[in-house]
Design an enzyme around this catalytic site. Sequence first.
Site, PDB file in Angstrom:
ATOM      1  N   THR A 332      14.117 -14.854  -2.617  1.00 11.12           N
ATOM      2  CA  THR A 332      13.365 -15.808  -2.968  1.00 11.12           C
ATOM      3  C   THR A 332      12.630 -15.808  -4.258  1.00 11.12           C
ATOM      4  O   THR A 332      12.097 -14.730  -4.478  1.00 11.12           O
ATOM      5  CB  THR A 332      12.338 -16.346  -1.961  1.00 11.12           C
ATOM      6  OG1 THR A 332      11.691 -17.701  -2.332  1.00 11.12           O
ATOM      7  CG2 THR A 332      11.358 -15.306  -1.631  1.00 11.12           C
ATOM      8  N   HIS A 384       8.834  -4.014  10.506  1.00 15.32           N
ATOM      9  CA  HIS A 384       8.354  -2.640  10.613  1.00 15.32           C
ATOM     10  C   HIS A 384       8.859  -1.891  11.901  1.00 15.32           C
ATOM     11  O   HIS A 384       9.006  -0.712  12.068  1.00 15.32           O
ATOM     12  CB  HIS A 384       6.812  -2.220  10.866  1.00 15.32           C
ATOM     13  CG  HIS A 384       6.303  -1.030   9.926  1.00 15.32           C
ATOM     14  ND1 HIS A 384       7.130   0.133  10.124  1.00 15.32           N
ATOM     15  CD2 HIS A 384       5.263  -0.562   9.328  1.00 15.32           C
ATOM     16  CE1 HIS A 384       6.627   0.945   9.285  1.00 15.32           C
ATOM     17  NE2 HIS A 384       5.380   0.658   9.089  1.00 15.32           N
TER      18      HIS A 384
END
Length: 413
Positions: A332, A384
Amino acid sequence: MTIEVKAPVFPESVADGTIATWHKQPGESVKRDELLVDIETDKVVLEVVAQSDGVIKEILKAEGETILSAEVIAIFEAGAAGTEAAPAPSTETASESAANADDLKVNPAARKMAEEKGVDLADVKASGKDGRITKEDVVNHLKQPAPVAQAPAAPAAAVQAPVAPTPVAAPLAPVFAPGDRAEKRVPMTRLRSTIAKRLVSAQQNAAMLTTYNEVDMKAVMELRKQYKDAFEKKHNGVRLGFMSFFVKAATEALKRFPSVNASIDGNDIVYHGYQDIGVAVSTEKGLVVPVLRDVDALGLADIEAGILDYALKARDGKLAIEEMQGGTFTITNGGTFGSLMSTPILNPPQTAILGMHKIQDRPVAIDGQVEIRPMMYLALSYDHRMIDGKEAVQFLVTIKELLEDPARILLDI
Protein backbone atom coordinates in the site's frame (compact mmCIF):
# COMPACT_ATOMS: atom_id res chain seq x y z
CA MET A 1 -44.63 -11.83 -21.95
CA THR A 2 -43.80 -11.66 -18.26
CA ILE A 3 -40.12 -12.05 -17.31
CA GLU A 4 -38.57 -12.37 -13.86
CA VAL A 5 -35.72 -9.93 -13.25
CA LYS A 6 -33.14 -11.77 -11.15
CA ALA A 7 -30.01 -10.70 -9.32
CA PRO A 8 -26.76 -11.95 -10.87
CA VAL A 9 -25.26 -15.20 -9.62
CA PHE A 10 -22.80 -14.15 -6.92
CA PRO A 11 -19.41 -15.86 -6.51
CA GLU A 12 -18.97 -18.20 -3.56
CA SER A 13 -17.15 -15.50 -1.60
CA VAL A 14 -20.15 -13.13 -1.81
CA ALA A 15 -23.04 -14.17 0.43
CA ASP A 16 -25.56 -11.51 -0.54
CA GLY A 17 -26.03 -8.03 -1.98
CA THR A 18 -28.00 -4.84 -1.46
CA ILE A 19 -30.27 -3.00 -3.89
CA ALA A 20 -28.43 0.29 -4.36
CA THR A 21 -30.42 2.24 -6.98
CA TRP A 22 -33.42 1.53 -9.18
CA HIS A 23 -32.92 3.48 -12.42
CA LYS A 24 -36.40 2.60 -13.72
CA GLN A 25 -39.75 2.65 -11.97
CA PRO A 26 -42.91 0.55 -12.56
CA GLY A 27 -44.76 1.63 -15.70
CA GLU A 28 -41.77 3.48 -17.18
CA SER A 29 -40.70 2.55 -20.71
CA VAL A 30 -37.48 0.54 -20.90
CA LYS A 31 -35.33 -0.25 -23.92
CA ARG A 32 -33.23 -3.36 -24.40
CA ASP A 33 -29.85 -3.21 -22.59
CA GLU A 34 -30.97 -0.15 -20.60
CA LEU A 35 -29.79 -0.13 -16.98
CA LEU A 36 -32.48 -1.21 -14.53
CA VAL A 37 -30.77 -1.46 -11.15
CA ASP A 38 -27.42 -1.32 -9.37
CA ILE A 39 -26.67 -4.06 -6.84
CA GLU A 40 -23.92 -3.43 -4.31
CA THR A 41 -21.97 -6.34 -2.87
CA ASP A 42 -19.14 -6.45 -0.37
CA LYS A 43 -16.61 -5.95 -3.16
CA VAL A 44 -18.18 -4.57 -6.36
CA VAL A 45 -21.30 -2.91 -7.76
CA LEU A 46 -23.16 -5.08 -10.28
CA GLU A 47 -25.44 -3.73 -13.01
CA VAL A 48 -28.63 -5.44 -14.19
CA VAL A 49 -29.91 -4.41 -17.62
CA ALA A 50 -33.15 -5.06 -19.50
CA GLN A 51 -33.16 -8.13 -21.73
CA SER A 52 -35.75 -6.61 -24.11
CA ASP A 53 -37.99 -3.58 -24.62
CA GLY A 54 -40.90 -3.27 -22.22
CA VAL A 55 -41.79 -1.98 -18.76
CA ILE A 56 -41.17 -2.94 -15.16
CA LYS A 57 -44.48 -4.31 -13.92
CA GLU A 58 -43.55 -4.62 -10.24
CA ILE A 59 -40.50 -4.03 -8.05
CA LEU A 60 -40.19 -6.80 -5.46
CA LYS A 61 -37.05 -5.57 -3.69
CA ALA A 62 -36.79 -1.89 -2.79
CA GLU A 63 -33.61 0.13 -2.47
CA GLY A 64 -31.67 -0.81 0.64
CA GLU A 65 -33.06 -4.35 0.85
CA THR A 66 -30.72 -7.33 1.08
CA ILE A 67 -30.96 -9.94 -1.67
CA LEU A 68 -29.45 -13.36 -2.36
CA SER A 69 -27.75 -14.73 -5.43
CA ALA A 70 -30.16 -15.14 -8.39
CA GLU A 71 -33.10 -13.93 -6.31
CA VAL A 72 -36.09 -12.44 -8.18
CA ILE A 73 -36.11 -8.69 -7.60
CA ALA A 74 -38.72 -7.46 -10.10
CA ILE A 75 -41.32 -8.50 -12.68
CA PHE A 76 -40.78 -7.26 -16.23
CA GLU A 77 -43.37 -7.10 -19.00
CA ALA A 78 -41.61 -7.57 -22.34
CA GLY A 79 -43.08 -5.71 -25.31
CA ALA A 80 -45.45 -3.63 -23.19
CA ALA A 81 -45.71 0.11 -23.73
CA GLY A 82 -45.20 2.41 -20.78
CA THR A 83 -44.91 6.05 -19.92
CA GLU A 84 -41.86 7.91 -21.14
CA ALA A 85 -39.33 9.26 -18.69
CA ALA A 86 -39.11 12.98 -18.10
CA PRO A 87 -37.94 14.60 -21.36
CA ALA A 88 -34.39 15.79 -21.59
CA PRO A 89 -33.76 19.53 -21.84
CA SER A 90 -34.96 20.71 -25.26
CA THR A 91 -31.74 22.38 -26.30
CA GLU A 92 -29.58 21.93 -29.37
CA THR A 93 -26.81 20.56 -27.17
CA ALA A 94 -29.04 17.80 -25.83
CA SER A 95 -30.32 16.93 -29.32
CA GLU A 96 -26.82 16.75 -30.74
CA SER A 97 -25.72 14.65 -27.76
CA ALA A 98 -28.44 12.09 -28.41
CA ALA A 99 -27.52 11.95 -32.09
CA ASN A 100 -23.79 11.61 -31.49
CA ALA A 101 -24.34 9.03 -28.74
CA ASP A 102 -25.64 6.55 -31.30
CA ASP A 103 -22.16 6.36 -32.83
CA LEU A 104 -20.36 5.99 -29.49
CA LYS A 105 -19.91 3.13 -27.05
CA VAL A 106 -21.87 4.34 -24.04
CA ASN A 107 -23.04 2.60 -20.87
CA PRO A 108 -26.81 2.95 -20.35
CA ALA A 109 -26.35 4.87 -17.10
CA ALA A 110 -23.95 7.26 -18.81
CA ARG A 111 -26.37 7.83 -21.68
CA LYS A 112 -29.23 8.58 -19.30
CA MET A 113 -27.18 11.08 -17.28
CA ALA A 114 -25.95 12.78 -20.46
CA GLU A 115 -29.52 13.24 -21.65
CA GLU A 116 -30.63 14.62 -18.29
CA LYS A 117 -27.71 17.05 -18.03
CA GLY A 118 -27.60 18.07 -21.69
CA VAL A 119 -24.05 16.75 -22.15
CA ASP A 120 -22.65 16.11 -25.62
CA LEU A 121 -21.15 12.63 -25.32
CA ALA A 122 -18.76 13.40 -28.16
CA ASP A 123 -16.94 15.77 -25.77
CA VAL A 124 -16.70 13.21 -22.96
CA LYS A 125 -13.38 11.42 -22.53
CA ALA A 126 -13.98 7.66 -22.37
CA SER A 127 -12.08 5.53 -19.88
CA GLY A 128 -14.03 2.28 -20.00
CA LYS A 129 -13.07 -0.93 -21.72
CA ASP A 130 -12.81 -0.67 -25.53
CA GLY A 131 -13.31 3.09 -25.37
CA ARG A 132 -16.71 2.87 -23.66
CA ILE A 133 -18.07 5.96 -21.91
CA THR A 134 -19.08 5.26 -18.31
CA LYS A 135 -21.29 7.15 -15.90
CA GLU A 136 -18.19 8.29 -14.03
CA ASP A 137 -16.82 9.80 -17.25
CA VAL A 138 -19.94 11.98 -17.56
CA VAL A 139 -19.68 12.99 -13.89
CA ASN A 140 -16.03 13.94 -14.37
CA HIS A 141 -16.90 15.92 -17.51
CA LEU A 142 -19.52 17.90 -15.58
CA LYS A 143 -17.10 18.64 -12.77
CA GLN A 144 -14.29 19.72 -15.09
CA PRO A 145 -13.94 23.52 -15.49
CA ALA A 146 -14.43 24.59 -19.09
CA PRO A 147 -11.11 26.47 -19.53
CA VAL A 148 -9.08 23.49 -18.32
CA ALA A 149 -9.87 20.64 -20.68
CA GLN A 150 -6.84 18.55 -19.84
CA ALA A 151 -5.00 18.65 -16.56
CA PRO A 152 -1.40 17.43 -16.87
CA ALA A 153 -1.05 16.90 -13.13
CA ALA A 154 -3.02 13.64 -13.10
CA PRO A 155 -0.70 11.67 -15.44
CA ALA A 156 2.33 12.96 -13.53
CA ALA A 157 0.92 11.63 -10.29
CA ALA A 158 0.14 8.31 -11.91
CA VAL A 159 3.77 8.00 -13.03
CA GLN A 160 5.07 8.23 -9.49
CA ALA A 161 2.55 5.90 -7.91
CA PRO A 162 -0.30 4.62 -10.10
CA VAL A 163 -1.20 2.10 -7.44
CA ALA A 164 -3.28 4.61 -5.51
CA PRO A 165 -4.48 7.46 -7.73
CA THR A 166 -6.35 10.34 -6.19
CA PRO A 167 -10.09 9.65 -6.62
CA VAL A 168 -11.41 11.56 -9.63
CA ALA A 169 -14.95 11.94 -8.35
CA ALA A 170 -16.09 14.22 -5.57
CA PRO A 171 -16.08 12.73 -2.06
CA LEU A 172 -19.30 11.25 -0.80
CA ALA A 173 -19.27 13.43 2.31
CA PRO A 174 -21.76 16.34 2.19
CA VAL A 175 -20.51 19.89 1.74
CA PHE A 176 -21.79 22.47 4.22
CA ALA A 177 -21.78 26.23 3.89
CA PRO A 178 -19.46 28.24 6.18
CA GLY A 179 -21.06 28.66 9.60
CA ASP A 180 -23.65 25.98 8.87
CA ARG A 181 -24.31 23.82 11.93
CA ALA A 182 -26.48 21.35 10.06
CA GLU A 183 -25.94 17.61 10.23
CA LYS A 184 -26.60 14.93 7.66
CA ARG A 185 -26.86 11.24 8.43
CA VAL A 186 -26.20 8.82 5.56
CA PRO A 187 -25.99 5.02 5.69
CA MET A 188 -22.54 3.51 5.34
CA THR A 189 -22.07 1.86 1.96
CA ARG A 190 -21.82 -1.89 1.92
CA LEU A 191 -18.24 -1.74 0.68
CA ARG A 192 -17.22 0.74 3.39
CA SER A 193 -18.95 -1.39 6.04
CA THR A 194 -17.14 -4.50 4.85
CA ILE A 195 -13.79 -2.69 4.88
CA ALA A 196 -14.44 -1.51 8.44
CA LYS A 197 -15.31 -5.00 9.66
CA ARG A 198 -12.24 -6.56 8.03
CA LEU A 199 -9.88 -3.94 9.46
CA VAL A 200 -11.26 -4.35 12.98
CA SER A 201 -11.15 -8.14 12.63
CA ALA A 202 -7.53 -7.99 11.46
CA GLN A 203 -6.51 -6.08 14.58
CA GLN A 204 -8.51 -8.28 16.93
CA ASN A 205 -7.57 -11.67 15.51
CA ALA A 206 -3.88 -11.20 14.73
CA ALA A 207 -0.84 -10.43 16.86
CA MET A 208 -0.03 -7.46 14.63
CA LEU A 209 3.30 -5.74 14.98
CA THR A 210 5.04 -3.18 12.74
CA THR A 211 8.73 -2.67 12.03
CA TYR A 212 10.14 0.36 10.21
CA ASN A 213 13.13 1.20 8.08
CA GLU A 214 14.11 3.80 5.52
CA VAL A 215 15.39 3.46 1.98
CA ASP A 216 17.58 5.78 -0.06
CA MET A 217 15.71 6.22 -3.36
CA LYS A 218 18.59 7.90 -5.22
CA ALA A 219 19.62 4.83 -7.23
CA VAL A 220 16.08 4.01 -8.35
CA MET A 221 15.34 7.64 -9.19
CA GLU A 222 18.51 7.99 -11.27
CA LEU A 223 17.81 4.71 -13.05
CA ARG A 224 14.27 5.81 -13.82
CA LYS A 225 15.44 9.23 -15.02
CA GLN A 226 18.02 7.68 -17.32
CA TYR A 227 15.78 5.10 -18.97
CA LYS A 228 12.18 6.36 -18.61
CA ASP A 229 11.94 7.72 -22.19
CA ALA A 230 13.47 4.62 -23.78
CA PHE A 231 11.33 2.41 -21.54
CA GLU A 232 8.12 4.19 -22.56
CA LYS A 233 9.06 4.01 -26.25
CA LYS A 234 10.01 0.33 -26.03
CA HIS A 235 6.86 -0.72 -24.20
CA ASN A 236 4.22 1.18 -26.19
CA GLY A 237 3.58 4.05 -23.83
CA VAL A 238 3.88 2.18 -20.53
CA ARG A 239 5.63 4.51 -18.10
CA LEU A 240 8.33 3.44 -15.70
CA GLY A 241 7.24 4.25 -12.17
CA PHE A 242 8.57 3.43 -8.72
CA MET A 243 5.94 0.84 -7.84
CA SER A 244 7.30 -1.81 -10.20
CA PHE A 245 10.68 -1.67 -8.41
CA PHE A 246 8.97 -2.20 -5.05
CA VAL A 247 6.90 -5.09 -6.40
CA LYS A 248 9.98 -6.81 -7.83
CA ALA A 249 11.99 -6.19 -4.67
CA ALA A 250 9.15 -7.58 -2.55
CA THR A 251 8.92 -10.63 -4.82
CA GLU A 252 12.60 -11.43 -4.33
CA ALA A 253 12.32 -10.90 -0.58
CA LEU A 254 9.23 -13.15 -0.40
CA LYS A 255 11.16 -15.98 -2.06
CA ARG A 256 13.89 -15.67 0.56
CA PHE A 257 11.48 -15.49 3.50
CA PRO A 258 8.60 -17.94 2.79
CA SER A 259 6.92 -17.21 6.13
CA VAL A 260 6.14 -13.66 5.03
CA ASN A 261 4.49 -15.11 1.90
CA ALA A 262 2.39 -17.58 3.92
CA SER A 263 -1.13 -17.36 5.31
CA ILE A 264 -2.92 -18.76 8.34
CA ASP A 265 -5.97 -21.01 7.91
CA GLY A 266 -7.32 -21.96 11.33
CA ASN A 267 -4.55 -23.91 13.01
CA ASP A 268 -2.72 -24.52 9.74
CA ILE A 269 0.03 -22.53 8.06
CA VAL A 270 -0.29 -22.40 4.27
CA TYR A 271 2.99 -21.79 2.43
CA HIS A 272 2.66 -20.51 -1.13
CA GLY A 273 5.10 -21.46 -3.87
CA TYR A 274 4.15 -18.39 -5.89
CA GLN A 275 3.97 -14.63 -5.32
CA ASP A 276 0.57 -12.98 -5.94
CA ILE A 277 0.93 -9.39 -4.75
CA GLY A 278 -2.06 -7.18 -4.04
CA VAL A 279 -1.77 -3.44 -4.64
CA ALA A 280 -4.05 -1.23 -2.56
CA VAL A 281 -6.05 1.20 -4.73
CA SER A 282 -8.02 4.11 -3.31
CA THR A 283 -11.46 4.85 -4.79
CA GLU A 284 -14.24 7.22 -3.80
CA LYS A 285 -16.13 4.28 -2.27
CA GLY A 286 -13.23 2.84 -0.33
CA LEU A 287 -10.02 0.85 -0.55
CA VAL A 288 -9.81 -2.15 -2.86
CA VAL A 289 -6.90 -4.54 -3.37
CA PRO A 290 -6.61 -6.07 -6.86
CA VAL A 291 -3.97 -8.77 -7.20
CA LEU A 292 -1.06 -9.12 -9.64
CA ARG A 293 -0.68 -12.86 -10.29
CA ASP A 294 2.63 -14.74 -10.63
CA VAL A 295 4.68 -11.58 -10.23
CA ASP A 296 7.93 -13.53 -10.38
CA ALA A 297 7.29 -14.13 -14.10
CA LEU A 298 6.46 -10.48 -14.86
CA GLY A 299 8.83 -7.78 -16.07
CA LEU A 300 8.76 -4.17 -14.92
CA ALA A 301 6.65 -3.16 -17.92
CA ASP A 302 4.11 -5.94 -17.22
CA ILE A 303 3.82 -4.82 -13.62
CA GLU A 304 3.37 -1.14 -14.51
CA ALA A 305 0.76 -1.97 -17.16
CA GLY A 306 -1.12 -4.23 -14.76
CA ILE A 307 -1.18 -1.64 -11.99
CA LEU A 308 -2.38 1.09 -14.34
CA ASP A 309 -5.12 -1.18 -15.70
CA TYR A 310 -6.31 -1.97 -12.17
CA ALA A 311 -6.23 1.72 -11.20
CA LEU A 312 -8.46 2.66 -14.15
CA LYS A 313 -10.84 -0.23 -13.47
CA ALA A 314 -11.06 0.73 -9.80
CA ARG A 315 -11.82 4.34 -10.70
CA ASP A 316 -14.64 3.22 -13.01
CA GLY A 317 -15.95 0.58 -10.60
CA LYS A 318 -15.17 -2.16 -13.14
CA LEU A 319 -12.95 -4.43 -11.06
CA ALA A 320 -14.15 -8.03 -11.15
CA ILE A 321 -14.41 -9.98 -7.91
CA GLU A 322 -11.93 -12.52 -9.27
CA GLU A 323 -9.33 -9.77 -9.66
CA MET A 324 -9.49 -8.98 -5.93
CA GLN A 325 -9.46 -12.50 -4.55
CA GLY A 326 -6.42 -14.33 -3.27
CA GLY A 327 -3.06 -12.67 -2.91
CA THR A 328 -0.15 -13.73 -0.73
CA PHE A 329 1.20 -10.26 0.13
CA THR A 330 0.01 -6.65 -0.12
CA ILE A 331 1.68 -3.30 -0.83
CA THR A 332 0.00 0.00 0.00
CA ASN A 333 1.29 3.45 -0.91
CA GLY A 334 0.24 6.24 1.43
CA GLY A 335 2.96 8.44 -0.05
CA THR A 336 0.66 9.26 -2.96
CA PHE A 337 -1.35 11.41 -0.57
CA GLY A 338 1.66 12.83 1.27
CA SER A 339 1.90 10.40 4.19
CA LEU A 340 5.36 10.48 5.76
CA MET A 341 4.84 7.45 8.01
CA SER A 342 1.94 5.17 8.89
CA THR A 343 1.13 1.71 10.23
CA PRO A 344 -0.62 -0.42 7.59
CA ILE A 345 -3.20 -2.96 8.75
CA LEU A 346 -3.00 -6.60 7.67
CA ASN A 347 -5.12 -7.92 4.83
CA PRO A 348 -6.27 -11.33 6.18
CA PRO A 349 -5.51 -14.17 5.73
CA GLN A 350 -2.15 -12.73 4.63
CA THR A 351 0.48 -12.42 7.33
CA ALA A 352 2.26 -9.24 6.19
CA ILE A 353 1.74 -5.94 4.37
CA LEU A 354 4.30 -3.37 3.16
CA GLY A 355 3.60 0.34 3.51
CA MET A 356 5.31 2.87 1.23
CA HIS A 357 5.45 6.58 2.03
CA LYS A 358 6.37 9.98 0.70
CA ILE A 359 9.85 10.50 -0.79
CA GLN A 360 11.42 13.43 1.04
CA ASP A 361 14.89 14.96 0.90
CA ARG A 362 16.65 14.48 4.26
CA PRO A 363 20.24 14.81 5.50
CA VAL A 364 21.93 11.44 5.92
CA ALA A 365 25.46 10.35 6.76
CA ILE A 366 27.26 8.80 3.75
CA ASP A 367 30.86 7.66 4.31
CA GLY A 368 31.28 10.15 7.13
CA GLN A 369 29.82 13.04 5.16
CA VAL A 370 26.37 14.61 5.47
CA GLU A 371 24.47 14.48 2.18
CA ILE A 372 20.92 15.34 1.15
CA ARG A 373 19.24 12.21 -0.19
CA PRO A 374 15.67 11.35 -1.31
CA MET A 375 14.55 9.10 1.54
CA MET A 376 11.42 7.05 2.06
CA TYR A 377 10.19 5.41 5.26
CA LEU A 378 9.03 1.80 4.87
CA ALA A 379 6.69 0.01 7.26
CA LEU A 380 6.11 -3.74 7.46
CA SER A 381 3.14 -4.87 9.53
CA TYR A 382 3.14 -8.59 10.22
CA ASP A 383 1.37 -11.28 12.22
CA HIS A 384 3.69 -12.19 15.07
CA ARG A 385 1.95 -15.56 15.42
CA MET A 386 3.50 -16.56 12.12
CA ILE A 387 6.52 -14.31 11.63
CA ASP A 388 9.27 -13.73 14.17
CA GLY A 389 10.72 -10.26 14.61
CA LYS A 390 14.06 -11.38 13.20
CA GLU A 391 12.45 -12.53 9.94
CA ALA A 392 10.38 -9.37 9.63
CA VAL A 393 13.39 -7.10 10.09
CA GLN A 394 15.53 -9.15 7.69
CA PHE A 395 12.73 -9.11 5.11
CA LEU A 396 12.46 -5.32 5.27
CA VAL A 397 16.24 -4.91 5.15
CA THR A 398 16.31 -7.12 2.05
CA ILE A 399 13.83 -4.83 0.29
CA LYS A 400 15.93 -1.83 1.34
CA GLU A 401 19.12 -3.36 -0.05
CA LEU A 402 17.50 -4.35 -3.34
CA LEU A 403 16.11 -0.86 -3.89
CA GLU A 404 19.30 0.94 -2.95
CA ASP A 405 21.22 -1.25 -5.43
CA PRO A 406 18.67 -2.28 -8.14
CA ALA A 407 21.28 -4.38 -9.95
CA ARG A 408 20.81 -6.94 -7.16
CA ILE A 409 17.31 -7.64 -8.49
CA LEU A 410 18.68 -8.58 -11.91
CA LEU A 411 21.63 -10.54 -10.51
CA ASP A 412 19.52 -12.27 -7.82
CA ILE A 413 22.05 -11.47 -5.08
